[in-house]
Design an enzyme around this catalytic site. Structure first.
Site, mmCIF file in Angstrom:
data_model
loop_
_atom_site.group_PDB
_atom_site.id
_atom_site.type_symbol
_atom_site.label_atom_id
_atom_site.label_comp_id
_atom_site.label_asym_id
_atom_site.label_seq_id
_atom_site.Cartn_x
_atom_site.Cartn_y
_atom_site.Cartn_z
ATOM 1 N N ARG A 171 0.832 -1.217 0.000
ATOM 2 C CA ARG A 171 0.000 0.000 0.000
ATOM 3 C C ARG A 171 0.859 1.258 0.000
ATOM 4 N NH1 ARG A 171 -4.249 -1.709 4.065
ATOM 5 N NH2 ARG A 171 -3.390 -0.303 5.596
ATOM 6 N N ARG A 175 9.707 5.173 -3.767
ATOM 7 C CA ARG A 175 10.166 5.986 -4.897
ATOM 8 C C ARG A 175 11.653 6.261 -4.789
ATOM 9 N NH1 ARG A 175 6.207 9.898 -2.871
ATOM 10 N NH2 ARG A 175 4.211 9.253 -3.746
ATOM 11 N N ARG A 248 -8.472 -5.461 13.845
ATOM 12 C CA ARG A 248 -7.640 -4.732 14.794
ATOM 13 C C ARG A 248 -8.424 -3.503 15.223
ATOM 14 N NH1 ARG A 248 -3.782 -6.723 17.521
ATOM 15 N NH2 ARG A 248 -2.480 -4.848 17.496
ATOM 16 N N ARG A 279 1.483 6.070 16.402
ATOM 17 C CA ARG A 279 1.729 7.395 15.845
ATOM 18 C C ARG A 279 1.035 8.471 16.674
ATOM 19 N NH1 ARG A 279 -1.538 6.278 10.161
ATOM 20 N NH2 ARG A 279 -3.537 5.895 11.128
ATOM 21 N N GLU A 299 -2.132 7.002 19.068
ATOM 22 C CA GLU A 299 -2.897 5.833 18.625
ATOM 23 C C GLU A 299 -2.266 4.550 19.163
ATOM 24 O OE1 GLU A 299 -3.651 5.673 14.430
ATOM 25 O OE2 GLU A 299 -4.273 7.779 14.362
ATOM 26 N N TYR A 347 -10.595 -3.152 3.876
ATOM 27 C CA TYR A 347 -10.059 -1.843 4.194
ATOM 28 C C TYR A 347 -10.266 -0.975 2.963
ATOM 29 C CZ TYR A 347 -7.218 2.034 5.546
ATOM 30 O OH TYR A 347 -6.815 3.310 5.859
ATOM 31 N N ASP A 349 -10.541 2.780 1.328
ATOM 32 C CA ASP A 349 -10.398 4.216 1.508
ATOM 33 C C ASP A 349 -11.719 4.889 1.168
ATOM 34 O OD1 ASP A 349 -7.795 4.681 2.458
ATOM 35 O OD2 ASP A 349 -6.943 4.276 0.485
HETATM 36 P P1 FAD Z 1 -18.321 3.568 8.601
HETATM 37 O O1 FAD Z 1 -17.773 4.932 8.535
HETATM 38 O O2 FAD Z 1 -17.737 2.622 9.582
HETATM 39 O O3 FAD Z 1 -19.894 3.694 8.869
HETATM 40 C C1 FAD Z 1 -20.686 2.614 9.295
HETATM 41 C C2 FAD Z 1 -21.710 3.169 10.273
HETATM 42 O O4 FAD Z 1 -22.658 2.154 10.571
HETATM 43 C C3 FAD Z 1 -21.094 3.592 11.595
HETATM 44 O O5 FAD Z 1 -21.462 4.914 11.892
HETATM 45 C C4 FAD Z 1 -21.677 2.600 12.590
HETATM 46 O O6 FAD Z 1 -21.907 3.165 13.865
HETATM 47 C C5 FAD Z 1 -23.002 2.236 11.923
HETATM 48 N N1 FAD Z 1 -23.517 0.950 12.337
HETATM 49 C C6 FAD Z 1 -22.871 -0.242 12.348
HETATM 50 N N2 FAD Z 1 -23.679 -1.215 12.796
HETATM 51 C C7 FAD Z 1 -24.887 -0.630 13.053
HETATM 52 C C8 FAD Z 1 -26.108 -1.124 13.551
HETATM 53 N N3 FAD Z 1 -26.262 -2.413 13.879
HETATM 54 N N4 FAD Z 1 -27.131 -0.263 13.716
HETATM 55 C C9 FAD Z 1 -26.971 1.055 13.406
HETATM 56 N N5 FAD Z 1 -25.818 1.573 12.938
HETATM 57 C C10 FAD Z 1 -24.787 0.737 12.771
HETATM 58 N N6 FAD Z 1 -9.762 6.477 4.207
HETATM 59 C C11 FAD Z 1 -9.177 7.405 3.422
HETATM 60 O O7 FAD Z 1 -9.581 7.591 2.271
HETATM 61 N N7 FAD Z 1 -8.153 8.184 3.896
HETATM 62 C C12 FAD Z 1 -7.651 8.055 5.168
HETATM 63 O O8 FAD Z 1 -6.730 8.765 5.552
HETATM 64 C C13 FAD Z 1 -8.260 7.055 6.010
HETATM 65 N N8 FAD Z 1 -7.803 6.891 7.266
HETATM 66 C C14 FAD Z 1 -8.364 5.915 8.038
HETATM 67 C C15 FAD Z 1 -7.859 5.742 9.325
HETATM 68 C C16 FAD Z 1 -8.395 4.747 10.140
HETATM 69 C C17 FAD Z 1 -7.861 4.572 11.540
HETATM 70 C C18 FAD Z 1 -9.418 3.907 9.622
HETATM 71 C C19 FAD Z 1 -9.947 2.774 10.451
HETATM 72 C C20 FAD Z 1 -9.922 4.105 8.366
HETATM 73 C C21 FAD Z 1 -9.413 5.107 7.549
HETATM 74 N N9 FAD Z 1 -9.918 5.335 6.279
HETATM 75 C C22 FAD Z 1 -9.327 6.274 5.480
HETATM 76 C C23 FAD Z 1 -11.067 4.572 5.747
HETATM 77 C C24 FAD Z 1 -12.422 5.290 6.025
HETATM 78 O O9 FAD Z 1 -12.605 5.428 7.408
HETATM 79 C C25 FAD Z 1 -13.568 4.474 5.396
HETATM 80 O O10 FAD Z 1 -13.383 4.380 4.007
HETATM 81 C C26 FAD Z 1 -14.988 5.041 5.627
HETATM 82 O O11 FAD Z 1 -15.167 5.575 6.893
HETATM 83 C C27 FAD Z 1 -15.978 3.916 5.407
HETATM 84 O O12 FAD Z 1 -17.311 4.384 5.443
HETATM 85 P P2 FAD Z 1 -18.477 3.340 5.698
HETATM 86 O O13 FAD Z 1 -19.753 4.081 5.556
HETATM 87 O O14 FAD Z 1 -18.274 2.133 4.893
HETATM 88 O O15 FAD Z 1 -18.248 2.826 7.207
HETATM 89 N N1 UDP Z 2 4.099 0.926 7.808
HETATM 90 C C1 UDP Z 2 5.335 0.800 8.405
HETATM 91 N N2 UDP Z 2 5.943 1.902 8.930
HETATM 92 C C2 UDP Z 2 5.377 3.135 8.870
HETATM 93 C C3 UDP Z 2 4.128 3.267 8.251
HETATM 94 C C4 UDP Z 2 3.509 2.146 7.732
HETATM 95 O O1 UDP Z 2 5.864 -0.287 8.493
HETATM 96 O O2 UDP Z 2 5.977 4.095 9.374
HETATM 97 C C5 UDP Z 2 3.459 -0.291 7.286
HETATM 98 C C6 UDP Z 2 2.537 -0.954 8.302
HETATM 99 O O3 UDP Z 2 2.637 -2.351 8.126
HETATM 100 C C7 UDP Z 2 1.164 -0.483 7.901
HETATM 101 C C8 UDP Z 2 1.296 -0.421 6.386
HETATM 102 O O4 UDP Z 2 2.636 0.011 6.168
HETATM 103 O O5 UDP Z 2 0.158 -1.382 8.303
HETATM 104 C C9 UDP Z 2 0.314 0.488 5.714
HETATM 105 O O6 UDP Z 2 0.501 1.783 6.214
HETATM 106 P P1 UDP Z 2 -0.623 2.885 6.136
HETATM 107 O O7 UDP Z 2 -0.024 4.182 6.494
HETATM 108 O O8 UDP Z 2 -1.346 2.739 4.854
HETATM 109 O O9 UDP Z 2 -1.558 2.436 7.325
HETATM 110 P P2 UDP Z 2 -2.885 3.154 7.824
HETATM 111 O O10 UDP Z 2 -2.743 4.620 7.566
HETATM 112 O O11 UDP Z 2 -3.943 2.528 7.034
HETATM 113 O O12 UDP Z 2 -2.898 2.833 9.255
#
Ligand code: FAD
Ligand code: UDP
Length: 365
Positions: A171, A175, A248, A279, A299, A347, A349
């Site tokens: 992912r 470069r 996780r 981080r 985190e 996962y 985005d």
């Molecule tokens: P969710 O946002 O999870 O929405 C699902 C909703 O359903 C929730 O509000 C939940 O409460 C509700 N729900 C679940 N079960 C029920 C139930 N039984 N009854 C009623 N409600 C319910 N994407 C990026 O593009 N860029 C990023 O930098 C990025 N960073 C991330 C960092 C983290 C730590 C994580 C975990 C994800 C990240 N993502 C990122 C991904 C991004 O969060 C998701 O793509 C997006 O939030 C998914 O939207 P969704 O609607 O599928 O799910």
């Molecule tokens: N990763 C790493 N070192 C870093 C950042 C990322 O080894 O400093 C690895 C780690 O395994 C991570 C993966 O690269 O799960 C993907 O990183 P990303 O930043 O996409 O993770 P996210 O933002 O989704 O937590």
């Protein structure tokens, strides 16, 4: 039936579907178990700073139609993600690029960096990487792996790098240019005023019931709509009858500090094993904030158990097989459509979630 669609979850997937359905004259009800809308992209303003409550979210995409779609609901700033990795007292640029290699080895040219990497893995004979460790070593060599990948990855996933699939590390861009942009995508930014406002706009005119868990009110809610769009966990929908899918989870320790600038960057990764968090996010830097105080989140990654927030699906062989079994059941449903990151155990985005919701709208509406 009072509604055409019952939408479970007010995250991006549910909200995009609700918006498109409403525009086509469908009657929708959104139920959300949390006390706020927007799912994991939820941001809340604290002392002028947009705090990303469920982890830092940077919007990036190469899909022009998705970019144009989100720009209807927000203006995006010029933020480019360029995280710093901190290993003990050493600071490196991410993703892995010439700045990283130059700092690591004192080299100046791509050829020098490539020669060092080749020298470090010459005796390993990795032709087809079988796991994350082999993949990482073959891409960046032993020094970068030991200092910037191994500790971070094992904290993040709670597993040895040899027990993790190779694709996780792919992912990250690699470069041999001096370019610290974490993403390769054409479009990138943070929505001015936060993500919650985007979801508010998407849900304008749609009835939303907060603090309503679909699974706890199934009998009543099922009778209210012709069809259901479900964005919660797929195994939970089936009461875990085939087994529990692993995730996780992440715990965020957030605090406000009485200083203007804590770490000088939005994202600093702590890559050594001994530091318990992965981080620190300093939220104001996503918006170039100049407020007198600052808000940071550490985190901590942990194994998910029932009742925790599910964040990262563990897409290994065992979980994939289980997901396939649930998916087969889901496909046989005629009233329920599964979507979003939890409904599809992926996962995804944000851009992919929006694209897949729009794709569902084209098929369904
Ligand atoms: P969710 O946002 O999870 O929405 C699902 C909703 O359903 C929730 O509000 C939940 O409460 C509700 N729900 C679940 N079960 C029920 C139930 N039984 N009854 C009623 N409600 C319910 N994407 C990026 O593009 N860029 C990023 O930098 C990025 N960073 C991330 C960092 C983290 C730590 C994580 C975990 C994800 C990240 N993502 C990122 C991904 C991004 O969060 C998701 O793509 C997006 O939030 C998914 O939207 P969704 O609607 O599928 O799910
Ligand atoms: N990763 C790493 N070192 C870093 C950042 C990322 O080894 O400093 C690895 C780690 O395994 C991570 C993966 O690269 O799960 C993907 O990183 P990303 O930043 O996409 O993770 P996210 O933002 O989704 O937590």
């Amino acid at each position: 039936m009072r509604y055409d669609y019952l939408i479970v979850g007010s995250g991006l997937f549910g909200a995009v579907f609700a918006r498109e359905a409403r525009e086509r004259g469908k009657r929708c009800l959104v139920v959300e178990k949390r006390d706020h809308i927007a799912g994991n992209v939820y941001t809340e303003e604290v002392h002028g700073i947009q705090v990303h409550r469920y982890g830092a979210h940077i919007f990036h995409t190469s899909d022009k139609s998705v970019w144009e779609y989100v720009n209807r609901f927000a203006e995006f700033n010029q933020y480019i993600n360029s995280p710093i990795a901190r290993y003990k007292d050493e600071l490196y640029n991410l993703p892995f690029n010439m700045n990283t290699f130059s700092r690591m080895w004192g080299v100046a040219t791509p050829r020098e960096a490539q020669d060092i990497i080749a020298g470090q893995i010459a005796d390993l004979q990795i032709s087809q990487p079988q796991n994350l460790e082999e993949q990482a070593l073959s891409l960046v060599g032993r020094d970068v792996y030991e200092k910037l990948i191994k500790g971070y990855t094992e904290k993040q996933w709670g597993r040895d790098c040899r027990d993790l699939p190779a694709f996780i590390i792919r992912r990250l861009p690699l470069r041999f240019t001096y370019d610290n942009n974490y993403f390769n995508d054409r479009y990138q930014g943070i929505p001015v005023g936060g993500y919650t406002r985007i979801v508010e706009k998407l849900l304008e005119g749609t009835e939303v019931r907060l603090k309503t868990d679909y699974l706890a009110n199934r009998a009543e809610l099922d009778g209210m709509a012709e069809k259901i769009v479900y964005t919660g966990m797929i195994d939970q929908f089936y009461n875990y009858c085939l087994g529990v899918l692993e995730y996780r989870s992440v715990r965020f320790e957030t605090e406000e500090l009485e200083l203007e600038n804590y770490q000088g960057n939005a994202v600093v990764n702590y890559t050594e094993r001994e530091i318990p968090y992965t981080r620190i996010i300093e939220h104001k830097h996503f918006e170039f904030g100049k407020q007198p105080t600052t808000i940071i989140s550490r985190e901590y990654s942990s194994e998910w158990k029932r009742g925790d927030e599910p964040y990262y699906p563990v897409n290994d062989g065992k979980n994939e097989a289980l997901y396939e079994a649930y998916r087969a059941r889901a496909e046989a449903e005629n009233r329920v459509i599964f979507g979003g990151r939890l409904g599809s155990y992926r996962y995804y985005d944000m851009d992919r979630v929006i694209a897949s919701a729009l794709e569902l709208c084209r098929r369904e509406l």
